[in-house]
Write a protein that holds these residues in place. Structure first.
Motif, short mmCIF file in Angstrom:
data_model
loop_
_atom_site.label_atom_id
_atom_site.label_comp_id
_atom_site.label_asym_id
_atom_site.label_seq_id
_atom_site.Cartn_x
_atom_site.Cartn_y
_atom_site.Cartn_z
N ALA A 1 -3.45 4.01 -1.92
CA ALA A 1 -3.37 3.08 -3.04
C ALA A 1 -3.20 1.67 -2.48
CB ALA A 1 -2.20 3.45 -3.94
N ILE B 1 -4.25 10.39 -9.45
CA ILE B 1 -4.45 9.48 -8.32
C ILE B 1 -5.77 9.78 -7.63
CG2 ILE B 1 -3.51 8.73 -6.08
CD1 ILE B 1 -0.73 9.65 -7.28
N ASN B 2 -5.98 11.04 -7.31
CA ASN B 2 -7.26 11.49 -6.75
C ASN B 2 -7.71 12.73 -7.52
OD1 ASN B 2 -9.49 12.23 -5.31
ND2 ASN B 2 -8.40 12.75 -3.42
N MET C 1 0.84 -1.20 0.00
CA MET C 1 0.00 0.00 0.00
C MET C 1 0.87 1.24 0.00
SD MET C 1 -3.13 -0.76 2.64
CE MET C 1 -2.05 -1.26 3.98
N LYS C 2 0.29 2.32 -0.48
CA LYS C 2 0.99 3.61 -0.42
C LYS C 2 0.00 4.68 0.03
CE LYS C 2 4.15 5.09 -3.33
NZ LYS C 2 4.83 5.62 -4.55
N TYR D 1 -0.71 8.56 0.25
CA TYR D 1 -0.38 9.90 -0.24
C TYR D 1 -0.86 10.88 0.82
CZ TYR D 1 0.57 7.64 -4.69
OH TYR D 1 1.10 6.84 -5.67
N GLY E 1 -4.31 -2.20 -6.74
CA GLY E 1 -4.40 -1.11 -7.70
C GLY E 1 -5.53 -0.13 -7.44
N ASP E 2 -6.48 -0.51 -6.59
CA ASP E 2 -7.57 0.41 -6.25
C ASP E 2 -7.03 1.55 -5.38
OD1 ASP E 2 -9.45 -1.10 -7.59
OD2 ASP E 2 -10.08 -2.21 -5.80
N VAL E 3 -7.70 2.70 -5.47
CA VAL E 3 -7.31 3.85 -4.66
C VAL E 3 -8.52 4.30 -3.84
CG1 VAL E 3 -6.54 6.26 -4.67
CG2 VAL E 3 -5.57 4.64 -6.31
N ALA F 1 -5.08 9.83 0.12
CA ALA F 1 -5.42 8.83 -0.89
C ALA F 1 -4.59 7.60 -0.53
CB ALA F 1 -5.08 9.32 -2.29
N THR G 1 -10.21 7.08 -1.27
CA THR G 1 -10.13 8.47 -0.86
C THR G 1 -11.20 8.72 0.21
OG1 THR G 1 -11.66 9.21 -2.60
CG2 THR G 1 -9.31 9.22 -3.15
#
Length: 204
Positions: A56, A46-47, A1-2, A4, A60-62, A54, A64
């Motif tokens: 990720a 990304i958003n 995961m990432k 932001y 691959g889904d993001v 956000a 928010t």
């Protein structure tokens, strides 16, 4: 995961919860004015709404919207106790706290971060104070967290927003319960790690 994030922004709540869960994740800061990530990517890709957080996911889904992300993370790890069982009375109370923090407290800071001056600033400060006062009786019975004795995702969010008082020059001294709450959450290991990673606290 990432994740932001912007240092100290509402994304800090997600950062704290990710640490509470002990999950493996990366972080990347965002310039929300320029809409670019630290790596040079167009953040609007990304958003599209252009704000943090956000998250990720590995598939691959993001995700928010902070309150939604917080509940998603808690629900993926029910044993953590970070959110009550969906459909329960306690979960409804969590929703109540999250909604108030988001719709009332969080939003009341917006004019101040947008440079309100003079009478407009005074009015905004007064509104923030009234929204903070909402939480004083909740903690007056000695409970350490919004839901009682158990830390929840709502506590991470409330800590994050109350922490903004320092950025706008508002003392919390008139709110002893809120002051004690902020100090309490600030000392949690997950919170310390998030603050350090975002450059908001020196590493011990």
């Amino acid at each position: 995961m990432k994740l932001y994030y912007k240092p100290g922004a509402c994304s800090l709540a997600t950062h704290i919860v990710l640490n509470e869960l002990g999950l493996s994740f990366d972080i990347e800061s965002v310039d929300t004015s320029a809409k670019t990530t630290a790596g040079g990517r167009d953040f609007l890709e990304i958003n599209p709404d252009g704000y943090v957080p956000a998250l990720a996911l590995d598939n691959g889904d993001v995700l928010t919207e902070g309150a939604a992300i917080l509940q998603y993370l808690a629900d993926q790890h029910p044993a953590s106790g970070l959110a009550p069982t969906p459909g329960s009375w306690e979960r409804t109370q969590l929703h109540r706290h999250l909604n108030f923090i988001s719709a009332e407290l969080h939003k009341s800071f917006s004019p101040l971060f947008q440079g309100a001056e003079g009478v407009a600033r005074e009015a905004a400060i007064d509104k923030v104070r009234k929204r903070i006062a909402h939480f004083e009786p909740i903690f007056a019975d000695g409970r350490p967290y919004l839901m009682g004795d158990t830390f929840s995702v709502a506590d991470a969010y409330l800590f994050t927003v109350l922490n903004w008082a320092g950025f706008i020059g508002l003392s919390l001294d008139e709110f002893p319960q809120a002051t004690a709450f902020v100090a309490r959450i600030a000392e949690r290991q997950a919170t310390r790690r998030a603050l350090e990673a975002e450059g908001l606290r020196k590493a011990a």
